[in-house]
Design a protein around this motif. Structure first.
Motif, short mmCIF file in Angstrom:
data_model
loop_
_atom_site.label_atom_id
_atom_site.label_comp_id
_atom_site.label_asym_id
_atom_site.label_seq_id
_atom_site.Cartn_x
_atom_site.Cartn_y
_atom_site.Cartn_z
N LYS A 1 37.47 49.26 40.40
CA LYS A 1 38.03 48.29 40.89
C LYS A 1 38.91 48.25 39.38
CE LYS A 1 34.52 45.60 42.59
NZ LYS A 1 33.65 44.63 43.14
N GLU B 1 39.94 42.68 37.83
CA GLU B 1 40.28 43.35 38.62
C GLU B 1 41.89 42.81 39.45
OE1 GLU B 1 37.91 43.42 42.98
OE2 GLU B 1 36.86 42.40 40.93
N LYS B 2 41.86 41.40 39.42
CA LYS B 2 43.20 41.44 39.63
C LYS B 2 44.54 41.18 39.44
CE LYS B 2 41.09 36.53 40.69
NZ LYS B 2 41.84 34.97 40.85
N GLU C 1 44.77 45.19 40.97
CA GLU C 1 45.49 44.75 42.68
C GLU C 1 46.69 44.40 42.14
OE1 GLU C 1 42.86 42.08 44.77
OE2 GLU C 1 41.15 43.25 44.07
N SER D 1 50.04 47.18 43.79
CA SER D 1 50.87 46.50 44.92
C SER D 1 52.37 46.41 44.45
CB SER D 1 50.27 45.06 45.25
OG SER D 1 49.51 45.18 46.43
#
Length: 113
Positions: free
Chosen positions: A22, A55-56, A59, A63
């Motif tokens: 993650k 994790e955020k 991500e 992206s």
């Protein structure tokens, strides 16, 4: 007395970030220049693999960050170890980002001007 383990990194992403569980791992290039003893200009690039554990944030980086992007990271250096395939101990040094931003510095050619 409080102690500090802080590593500040500003550089360019060498390849697209990679997902790792993650987390995200990002290869960042930094360069340095100097004049050697003969008066010749020298340059060298160092590559640092930055790990984003949040994790955020990972991500977001996966992206929104691409090869060639300028980035800024505030990190800590963490030593670790694990048992290798043959039972030997393998020692690691990891760069763990607590702050990671994409910088708007224009293109690589614009930044050199």
């Amino acid at each position: 007395m409080r102690t500090t383990n802080l590593f500040i990194l500003r550089g360019r992403v060498g390849q697209a970030p990679k997902a790792f569980n993650k987390a995200a791992k990002i290869s960042v290039a930094t360069d340095r220049a100097w004049t050697d003893g003969k008066g010749e200009r020298r340059e060298e690039t160092d590559w640092v693999t930055v790990t984003i554990l949040n994790e955020k944030s990972a991500e977001w980086a996966l992206s929104n960050v691409a090869k060639g992007d300028a980035v800024y990271a505030e990190c800590r250096i963490a030593d670790g170890s694990y048992k290798g395939k043959d039972g030997e101990t393998v020692y690691t040094t990891d760069i763990i980002a607590s702050v990671f931003h994409k910088l708007d510095l224009g293109t690589r050619d614009d930044a050199a001007a």
